[in-house]
Scaffold this motif. Sequence first.
Motif, PDB file in Angstrom:
ATOM      1  N   ALA A  38     -35.295  -8.985   0.649  1.00  0.00           N
ATOM      2  CA  ALA A  38     -34.937  -9.086   1.759  1.00  0.00           C
ATOM      3  C   ALA A  38     -34.210 -10.598   2.120  1.00  0.00           C
ATOM      4  CB  ALA A  38     -36.181  -8.960   2.710  1.00  0.00           C
ATOM      5  N   VAL A  39     -34.793 -11.631   1.451  1.00  0.00           N
ATOM      6  CA  VAL A  39     -34.165 -12.872   1.517  1.00  0.00           C
ATOM      7  C   VAL A  39     -33.034 -12.984   0.924  1.00  0.00           C
ATOM      8  CG1 VAL A  39     -34.719 -15.262   0.716  1.00  0.00           C
ATOM      9  CG2 VAL A  39     -36.664 -14.009   1.517  1.00  0.00           C
ATOM     10  N   VAL A  40     -32.579 -12.534  -0.090  1.00  0.00           N
ATOM     11  CA  VAL A  40     -31.319 -12.420  -0.767  1.00  0.00           C
ATOM     12  C   VAL A  40     -30.459 -11.502   0.175  1.00  0.00           C
ATOM     13  CG1 VAL A  40     -29.825 -11.610  -2.390  1.00  0.00           C
ATOM     14  CG2 VAL A  40     -31.901 -12.650  -2.805  1.00  0.00           C
ATOM     15  N   SER A  41     -30.492 -10.785   0.821  1.00  0.00           N
ATOM     16  CA  SER A  41     -29.940  -9.775   1.891  1.00  0.00           C
ATOM     17  C   SER A  41     -29.540 -10.495   2.848  1.00  0.00           C
ATOM     18  CB  SER A  41     -30.562  -8.453   2.005  1.00  0.00           C
ATOM     19  OG  SER A  41     -30.794  -7.668   0.927  1.00  0.00           O
ATOM     20  N   TRP A  42     -30.711 -11.274   3.614  1.00  0.00           N
ATOM     21  CA  TRP A  42     -30.541 -11.882   4.743  1.00  0.00           C
ATOM     22  C   TRP A  42     -29.411 -13.230   4.510  1.00  0.00           C
ATOM     23  CZ3 TRP A  42     -31.855 -17.241   5.906  1.00  0.00           C
ATOM     24  CH2 TRP A  42     -31.756 -17.657   7.298  1.00  0.00           C
ATOM     25  N   LEU A  43     -29.507 -13.842   3.291  1.00  0.00           N
ATOM     26  CA  LEU A  43     -28.647 -14.966   3.006  1.00  0.00           C
ATOM     27  C   LEU A  43     -27.265 -14.314   2.831  1.00  0.00           C
ATOM     28  CD1 LEU A  43     -30.790 -16.954   0.486  1.00  0.00           C
ATOM     29  CD2 LEU A  43     -30.329 -17.417   2.571  1.00  0.00           C
ATOM     30  N   VAL A  44     -26.940 -12.955   2.369  1.00  0.00           N
ATOM     31  CA  VAL A  44     -25.672 -12.654   1.999  1.00  0.00           C
ATOM     32  C   VAL A  44     -25.055 -12.377   3.505  1.00  0.00           C
ATOM     33  CG1 VAL A  44     -24.176 -10.516   1.289  1.00  0.00           C
ATOM     34  CG2 VAL A  44     -25.963 -11.823  -0.415  1.00  0.00           C
ATOM     35  N   VAL A  45     -26.071 -11.702   4.342  1.00  0.00           N
ATOM     36  CA  VAL A  45     -25.523 -11.194   5.507  1.00  0.00           C
ATOM     37  C   VAL A  45     -25.070 -12.373   6.604  1.00  0.00           C
ATOM     38  CG1 VAL A  45     -26.026 -10.097   7.860  1.00  0.00           C
ATOM     39  CG2 VAL A  45     -26.387  -8.900   5.473  1.00  0.00           C
ATOM     40  N   THR A  46     -25.583 -13.563   6.645  1.00  0.00           N
ATOM     41  CA  THR A  46     -25.572 -14.683   7.175  1.00  0.00           C
ATOM     42  C   THR A  46     -24.461 -15.523   6.777  1.00  0.00           C
ATOM     43  OG1 THR A  46     -27.460 -15.863   6.343  1.00  0.00           O
ATOM     44  CG2 THR A  46     -27.906 -14.570   8.259  1.00  0.00           C
ATOM     45  N   GLY A  47     -24.419 -15.391   5.399  1.00  0.00           N
ATOM     46  CA  GLY A  47     -23.300 -16.382   4.666  1.00  0.00           C
ATOM     47  C   GLY A  47     -21.882 -15.703   5.077  1.00  0.00           C
TER      48      GLY A  47
END
Length: 104
Positions: A38-47
């Motif tokens: 979830a954290v990695v997905s959030w970082l990818v989406v926001t980045g």
Amino acid sequence: MSRPSSVSRADGDNERATTRGRGWAALARIVAVLGSLAVVSWLVVTGSAAVFTATTSSSGNSFTAGDIDLVDDDLGSALFTVADMEPGQTVVDCIQVTYQGSIP
């Protein structure tokens, strides 16, 4: 179900506690993996959102479309007309095409 006489009550309780501990450890690993995803997905989406939302402007840039104009010399008529053409008969005619566009 009866217990073997060599296993004391304390040993049986420890065995159940160990089994419960393994279950909690497996659950903790699953939660950790899902949380990490979830954290990695959030970082990818926001980045990567900046790729779709970023804007820029440059007032010095402009372009215009050029014209491509090909002109032939047939004046809108058929290239040739042959009445009663027979098999094997050939007709040759030429057309001249010139470029008059604005792009070199």
